[in-house]
Every structure is written in structure tokens, then in C-alpha cells.
Motif scaffolding. Sequence first.
Motif, PDB file in Angstrom:
ATOM      1  N   ALA A 173       0.566  -1.191   0.318  1.00  0.00           N
ATOM      2  CA  ALA A 173       0.032  -0.064  -0.336  1.00  0.00           C
ATOM      3  C   ALA A 173       0.507   1.667   0.118  1.00  0.00           C
ATOM      4  O   ALA A 173       0.501   2.023  -0.911  1.00  0.00           O
ATOM      5  N   LEU A 174       2.208   1.203   0.703  1.00  0.00           N
ATOM      6  CA  LEU A 174       2.887   2.514   0.748  1.00  0.00           C
ATOM      7  C   LEU A 174       3.604   2.846  -0.820  1.00  0.00           C
ATOM      8  O   LEU A 174       4.386   4.016  -1.029  1.00  0.00           O
ATOM      9  N   ASN A 175       3.316   1.593  -1.030  1.00  0.00           N
ATOM     10  CA  ASN A 175       4.479   1.503  -2.724  1.00  0.00           C
ATOM     11  C   ASN A 175       3.699   1.903  -3.591  1.00  0.00           C
ATOM     12  O   ASN A 175       4.176   2.806  -4.901  1.00  0.00           O
ATOM     13  N   GLU A 176       2.145   2.136  -3.334  1.00  0.00           N
ATOM     14  CA  GLU A 176       1.618   2.870  -4.494  1.00  0.00           C
ATOM     15  C   GLU A 176       1.333   4.199  -4.204  1.00  0.00           C
ATOM     16  O   GLU A 176       0.360   4.974  -5.021  1.00  0.00           O
ATOM     17  N   LEU A 177       1.625   4.797  -2.873  1.00  0.00           N
ATOM     18  CA  LEU A 177       1.027   6.017  -2.696  1.00  0.00           C
ATOM     19  C   LEU A 177       2.165   6.506  -3.693  1.00  0.00           C
ATOM     20  O   LEU A 177       3.322   6.232  -3.560  1.00  0.00           O
ATOM     21  N   ALA A 178       1.949   7.930  -4.529  1.00  0.00           N
ATOM     22  CA  ALA A 178       2.810   8.690  -5.655  1.00  0.00           C
ATOM     23  C   ALA A 178       4.349   9.121  -4.532  1.00  0.00           C
ATOM     24  O   ALA A 178       4.214   9.121  -3.627  1.00  0.00           O
ATOM     25  N   ASP A 179       5.175   9.051  -5.227  1.00  0.00           N
ATOM     26  CA  ASP A 179       6.892   9.369  -4.384  1.00  0.00           C
ATOM     27  C   ASP A 179       6.692  11.301  -3.811  1.00  0.00           C
ATOM     28  O   ASP A 179       6.209  11.584  -4.566  1.00  0.00           O
ATOM     29  N   GLY A 180       7.038  11.145  -3.281  1.00  0.00           N
ATOM     30  CA  GLY A 180       6.413  13.236  -2.151  1.00  0.00           C
ATOM     31  C   GLY A 180       6.087  13.131  -1.130  1.00  0.00           C
ATOM     32  O   GLY A 180       6.606  12.333  -0.070  1.00  0.00           O
ATOM     33  N   GLU A 181       5.380  13.983  -0.671  1.00  0.00           N
ATOM     34  CA  GLU A 181       5.645  13.900   0.641  1.00  0.00           C
ATOM     35  C   GLU A 181       4.766  13.578   1.477  1.00  0.00           C
ATOM     36  O   GLU A 181       5.487  13.618   3.181  1.00  0.00           O
ATOM     37  N   VAL A 182       3.733  13.400   0.680  1.00  0.00           N
ATOM     38  CA  VAL A 182       2.122  12.046   1.612  1.00  0.00           C
ATOM     39  C   VAL A 182       2.997  11.048   2.117  1.00  0.00           C
ATOM     40  O   VAL A 182       3.468  10.752   2.614  1.00  0.00           O
ATOM     41  N   LYS A 183       4.084   9.968   1.109  1.00  0.00           N
ATOM     42  CA  LYS A 183       4.242   9.266   0.853  1.00  0.00           C
ATOM     43  C   LYS A 183       5.766   9.160   2.373  1.00  0.00           C
ATOM     44  O   LYS A 183       5.438   8.612   3.400  1.00  0.00           O
ATOM     45  N   SER A 184       5.969  10.331   2.323  1.00  0.00           N
ATOM     46  CA  SER A 184       7.458  10.456   3.660  1.00  0.00           C
ATOM     47  C   SER A 184       6.585  10.650   4.297  1.00  0.00           C
ATOM     48  O   SER A 184       7.164   9.484   5.617  1.00  0.00           O
ATOM     49  N   GLN A 185       5.743  11.547   4.466  1.00  0.00           N
ATOM     50  CA  GLN A 185       4.925  11.651   6.390  1.00  0.00           C
ATOM     51  C   GLN A 185       4.300  10.572   6.461  1.00  0.00           C
ATOM     52  O   GLN A 185       4.501  10.040   7.608  1.00  0.00           O
ATOM     53  N   VAL A 186       3.455   9.305   5.616  1.00  0.00           N
ATOM     54  CA  VAL A 186       3.518   8.543   5.955  1.00  0.00           C
ATOM     55  C   VAL A 186       4.421   7.312   6.617  1.00  0.00           C
ATOM     56  O   VAL A 186       4.035   7.165   7.407  1.00  0.00           O
ATOM     57  N   ALA A 187       5.099   7.525   6.191  1.00  0.00           N
ATOM     58  CA  ALA A 187       6.240   6.015   6.077  1.00  0.00           C
ATOM     59  C   ALA A 187       6.676   6.688   7.770  1.00  0.00           C
ATOM     60  O   ALA A 187       7.405   5.727   8.287  1.00  0.00           O
ATOM     61  N   LYS A 188       7.123   8.121   7.905  1.00  0.00           N
ATOM     62  CA  LYS A 188       7.499   8.724   9.513  1.00  0.00           C
ATOM     63  C   LYS A 188       6.176   8.411  10.330  1.00  0.00           C
ATOM     64  O   LYS A 188       7.039   7.913  11.371  1.00  0.00           O
ATOM     65  N   LEU A 189       5.353   8.028  10.720  1.00  0.00           N
ATOM     66  CA  LEU A 189       4.563   7.552  10.938  1.00  0.00           C
ATOM     67  C   LEU A 189       4.605   6.210  11.862  1.00  0.00           C
ATOM     68  O   LEU A 189       4.385   6.540  12.690  1.00  0.00           O
TER      69      LEU A 189
END
Length: 124
Positions: free
Chosen positions: A98-114
Amino acid sequence: MADKFDAAIGKRLRQLRTERGLTQTQLGDMLDVSFQQIQKYEKGTNRIGSGRLWVISRLLNAPITYFFEDLEEVQQIAEPEPVGDGRLSRDSVQLARALNELADGEVKSQVAKLIKAIAKAEHS
């Protein structure tokens, strides 16, 4: 996907072939294979058999050891270490997908940090 050792040997083949002033077609003709096969060898997509590698070394007037120089460095390229026993749970795999399906960028980065913050808090 090319094996890192096959790719390194292929790179050495490409270097040697170009140093000898040969095209992929010319080397292919010498080995009775297509230039596409030489491309695959050079990219590491296809593994060069030991007998064929010996013939190549003779045709290009190089010691067979030439192809194996610097392979120790290739072996030491950092590979990801498995976590625990190396197996991931079904939930972990689904989360990673699911994380991989997110476009690279701020949202993906923030989800990973969370996710990392939650995991860290859980282990504290």
C-alpha cells in the motif's frame, strides 16, 4: 534482473571489447552468437558460461582472471539485512504494498514517518 556478479563480469567484458576496438557484432561473429547475446552478457542479463568465458579471454587476449578482478568489492555492496528471521507477516507485506502504491512525495514520506514513529513508540 541481473545478478550483481554477472553484471560486474559483463561490465568487464564490455570494457575489454571496447579496448580491443570491437563492436558487439564483431565479437558475436567471433563467438558465433548474435550481437543481442553479447548485449545480454554485457548487461549481466545472461550469465556467461565458464567455457564461453575462457574462449572470450583467449579471443580478446586477456587472462581469464581479468573478468574476476574487483569482485570482492561487488560482494561487499550493502544488501538489506533481513529483519528477524527474514520473513514478513501478511500485514507487513500488505502495508508495504500500500505504501509503495502512493506516489513519491511529501504524503508518502509523512506516512512512512508516522509508521516509524508508531513502531518506535510501541517498542519504548
